[in-house]
Enzyme design. Structure first.
Site, PDB file in Angstrom:
ATOM      1  N   LYS A  79      70.826   7.147  28.757  1.00  0.00           N
ATOM      2  CA  LYS A  79      71.217   8.046  29.847  1.00  0.00           C
ATOM      3  C   LYS A  79      72.550   7.559  30.396  1.00  0.00           C
ATOM      4  O   LYS A  79      72.781   6.345  30.505  1.00  0.00           O
ATOM      5  CB  LYS A  79      70.125   8.015  30.928  1.00  0.00           C
ATOM      6  CG  LYS A  79      70.351   8.980  32.094  1.00  0.00           C
ATOM      7  CD  LYS A  79      69.160   8.957  33.057  1.00  0.00           C
ATOM      8  CE  LYS A  79      69.326   9.952  34.203  1.00  0.00           C
ATOM      9  NZ  LYS A  79      68.170   9.942  35.140  1.00  0.00           N
ATOM     10  N   SER A 154      66.262  14.596  36.170  1.00  0.00           N
ATOM     11  CA  SER A 154      67.662  14.447  35.837  1.00  0.00           C
ATOM     12  C   SER A 154      67.916  13.909  34.433  1.00  0.00           C
ATOM     13  O   SER A 154      69.019  14.078  33.911  1.00  0.00           O
ATOM     14  CB  SER A 154      68.326  13.521  36.864  1.00  0.00           C
ATOM     15  OG  SER A 154      67.819  12.212  36.757  1.00  0.00           O
ATOM     16  N   SER A 178      62.338  11.944  37.242  1.00  0.00           N
ATOM     17  CA  SER A 178      63.386  12.258  36.270  1.00  0.00           C
ATOM     18  C   SER A 178      63.148  11.788  34.842  1.00  0.00           C
ATOM     19  O   SER A 178      63.891  12.171  33.944  1.00  0.00           O
ATOM     20  CB  SER A 178      64.726  11.725  36.748  1.00  0.00           C
ATOM     21  OG  SER A 178      65.230  12.591  37.737  1.00  0.00           O
TER      22      SER A 178
HETATM   23  N1  GLN Z   1      64.422  16.060  41.286  1.00  0.00           N
HETATM   24  C1  GLN Z   1      64.499  14.731  41.807  1.00  0.00           C
HETATM   25  C2  GLN Z   1      65.692  14.635  42.735  1.00  0.00           C
HETATM   26  O1  GLN Z   1      66.547  15.426  42.588  1.00  0.00           O
HETATM   27  C3  GLN Z   1      64.603  13.800  40.640  1.00  0.00           C
HETATM   28  C4  GLN Z   1      65.367  12.587  40.882  1.00  0.00           C
HETATM   29  C5  GLN Z   1      65.239  11.517  39.856  1.00  0.00           C
HETATM   30  O2  GLN Z   1      64.142  11.140  39.494  1.00  0.00           O
HETATM   31  N2  GLN Z   1      66.383  10.957  39.493  1.00  0.00           N
HETATM   32  O3  GLN Z   1      65.787  13.808  43.585  1.00  0.00           O
END
Ligand code: GLN
Length: 492
Positions: A79, A154, A178
Site C-alpha cells: 500500500k 482505503s 481499511s
Molecule cells: N472508512 C474509514 C475512514 O475513512 C477507513 C479508514 C481506514 O481504515 N484507513 O476513516
C-alpha cells in the site's frame, strides 16, 4: 509456465524450493500481467520494475546458496502508505506526490529481510481516509469483479491487485476497516491484527491510536505467510508489543471448530442499511461453521449505535494533529510564490489536500478546540472505553464474534455517497479499531450482481492465530476464496 499467478503462496514457495521456476521468472510474469492488465484496473501508483528484478535475482542467488526462507523470491505489493526507501510514497495525496522516503517502514524492511520482491506501490484513499479509494489523487481504482464498481477502501489498491492476480498478496492498513472492507468488496481474506502486533514505524500516520497494518490475500493460509513477516516487536514504535510472535502458518490447524463458540450480536443484524443478500450470505456461512462444529450464541453488543459518532470524532481528531506536519516547508507539496509564511501554510495545505482530508481536518480541529474538547473529544474517549468493555464482556461468553464486514457489497464508482452515508458503511469495522481488537474478513459468496460478500470474525486480543485458523478450516470446506474475477483469468 503461463499460470504462475494462479498459485497460492504455499505453492509458490514449494515451486521455488523445487526449482520449478525462479523468482526472476515469477517476477517477470507478474510485471507482464501488470503492464497488460493494470491499465484497466488502475491499482498501481508506482510499478518498481527495476527494483523488483534486482530483488528477484538476489533472491535466486540466495536460493542457490541455500539461504532462502519460505518467502524468498515471492513478489508483494505495498500500500502506498508504507515508506519505501528511494521509491515514491504518496499516501494517495498530491501533498506527497513528490515524496521519496529516505527510509523503509519496518514492515517493508521485514519483507526485504525475508526475501520478498517489491512489485510496486498501490493506490489508496488519500491519507487512508475513505471507503472507496476514490479520494486518491491518482483517481479511482476499479473493482476487478466489476470494473464500474469501487474496490473499497482505503486499501483498495491492495485488494484490487490481489483480486486481479497482479500480485500474490499485499500489505494494507486498517484504521477503521481499511483492510477488511476492501477484502470483502473484492472477495479476499484480510486480517487486521491486534493494535501493537505490527509495527507502525514508517507508515504515514492517519489516526495513531487506531492504525494497524496487516496482510491481504486470497486465503487465510496466504495471509498467515505474510503475517509471519509483518508481525513483531519494534523498538522504533513505542506502541508495538514486546510479545512473542506465533508461527501463523504452523498454527493454521491449531484451533478446532468443534465447540468453538461464535457470538452473533443481535444488534448487528438489525442495522437499517444491511443489504438482504449480504445478510443471507453471512447467515449461510454461519450455518456452514455450525455444520463444521461451531456453536452459535446470540450475544448483545449494546454500544452499536455509538460506533460511527465515536470513531468519526476520534479518527479526525488524531488526523488533524498528525496532518499538521504538512506545512509546505520541509517536504511535500509547496505552493508557488508564497507571499509570506502564513500564505505558504494556507495555500500549500488547501492546494495539497483533497476535499475529504480537509473535511476531516476541520472536524478534528473543531473537536479538539478549547471550547469543545470536553464535549466532543473527551466524551468520545469515554464512549470508546465503554465500547471496549462491551466487547470484553462478550468474550466472557464466546470465543469469536461474527458480523458482516460491511452492510453492502461494492458501490458503483461515482455513486457519490454523501459523507455521512459513507461513514455509516463503516459500522461493522470501526469498533474493532476503537477497542484495539483483531478481526478478519473472508469471502462467503456473492450478491445478485455477482459482487463478493465478506464475513467478519472478531477475536479477543492476540487471537490472530485463532482467527486465521478458523477461516482456514472454513476455507478447507468451501471454495469461495478460490473463485476468481474474469479479469484475473486473462493471461498476459
Ligand atoms: N472508512 C474509514 C475512514 O475513512 C477507513 C479508514 C481506514 O481504515 N484507513 O476513516
Amino acid at each position: 509456465m503461463t499460470d504462475l499467478h494462479r498459485l497460492s503462496i504455499r505453492e509458490i514457495s514449494e515451486g521455488l524450493a523445487a526449482a520449478k521456476f525462479s523468482s526472476r521468472e515469477l517476477t517477470e510474469h507478474y510485471l507482464k500481467r501488470i503492464a497488460k492488465i493494470d491499465p484497466q484496473v488502475r491499482s498501481y501508483v508506482t510499478v518498481t520494475n527495476d527494483v523488483a528484478l534486482a530483488q528477484a535475482d538476489a533472491a535466486d542467488a540466495l536460493r542457490q546458496a541455500d539461504q532462502a526462507t519460505a518467502l524468498t523470491g515471492i513478489p508483494v505489493a505495498h500500500k502506498d502508505i508504507f515508506c519505501t526507501q528511494g521509491i515514491k510514497t504518496s499516501a494517495g495525496s498530491k501533498m506527497l506526490d513528490n515524496f521519496i522516503s529516505p527510509y523503509d517502514a519496518t514492515v517493508v524492511a521485514q519483507g526485504k529481510n525475508a526475501g520478498l520482491v517489491t512489485l510496486g506501490k498501490v493506490n489508496m484513499d488519500e491519507f487512508a481516509m475513505g471507503s472507496t479509494s476514490e479520494s486518491s489523487f491518482y483517481g479511482a481504482t476499479k473493482n476487478p469483479w466489476a470494473l464500474d464498481h469501487v474496490p473499497g477502501g482505503s486499501s483498495g489498491g491492495s485488494a484490487a491487485v490481489v483480486a486481479a492476480d497482479l500480485a500474490p498478496f499485499a500489505t494494507g492498513t486498517d484504521t477503521g476497516g481499511s483492510i477488511r472492507q476492501p477484502a470483502s468488496f473484492c472477495g479476499l481474506t484480510g486480517l487486521k491484527p491486534t493494535y501493537g502486533r505490527v509495527s507502525r514505524y514508517g507508515i504515514i500516520a492517519y489516526a495513531s491510536s487506531l492504525d494497524q497494518a496487516g496482510p491481504m490475500a486470497r486465503s487465510a493460509e496466504d495471509c498467515a505467510y505474510l503475517m509471519n513477516v509483518m508481525a513483531g516487536h519494534d523498538a522504533k514504535d513505542s506502541t508495538s508489543m514486546d510479545k512473542a510472535v506465533e508461527d501463523y502458518v504452523a498454527n493454521l490447524n491449531a484451533t478446532t471448530l468443534k465447540g468453538l463458540r461464535i457470538g452473533i450480536p443481535k444488534q448487528y443484524f438489525n442495522v437499517a442499511g444491511l443489504d438482504a443478500a449480504v445478510k443471507a450470505r453471512v447467515e449461510e456461512s454461519l450455518k456452514k461453521l455450525e455444520e463444521l462444529g461451531a456453536v452459535l450464541v446470540e450475544i448483545d453488543l449494546n454500544m452499536t449505535e455509538s460506533y460511527v459518532p465515536t470513531y468519526y470524532l476520534i479518527a479526525p481528531a488524531e488526523a488533524s494533529s498528525n496532518l499538521s506536519r504538512y506545512d509546505g516547508v520541509r517536504y511535500g507539496y509547496r505552493a508557488e510564490n508564497p507571499q509570506d509564511i502564513l500564505d505558504l501554510y494556507k495555500r500549500s495545505r488547501s492546494e495539497g489536500f483533497g476535499a475529504e482530508v480537509q473535511r476531516r481536518i476541520l472536524i478534528g480541529t473543531y473537536a479538539l478546540s478549547a471550547g469543545y474538547y470536553d464535549a466532543y473529544y473527551v466524551k468520545a474517549q469515554k464512549v470508546r472505553r465503554l465500547i471496549q468493555q462491551d466487547f470484553l464482556k462478550a468474550f466472557e461468553q464466546v470465543d469469536v464474534i461474527a458480523a458482516p464486514t460491511a452492510p453492502t457489497t461494492a458501490y458503483k464508482i461515482g455513486a457519490s455517497l454523501d459523507p455521512v452515508e459513507m461513514y455509516l458503511g463503516d459500522i461493522y469495522t470501526i469498533a474493532v479499531n476503537l477497542a484495539g481488537l483483531p478481526a478478519i474478513s473472508a469471502p462467503v459468496g456473492f450478491d445478485q450482481d455477482h459482487l463478493p460478500v465478506g464475513l467478519q470474525l472478531i477475536g479477543n486480543y492476540w487471537s490472530e492465530s485463532q482467527l486465521l485458523s478458523v477461516v482456514h478450516q472454513y476455507q478447507q470446506a468451501t471454495d469461495w476464496h478460490t473463485q476468481r474475477a474474469a479479469i484475473a483469468e486473462e493471461n498476459a
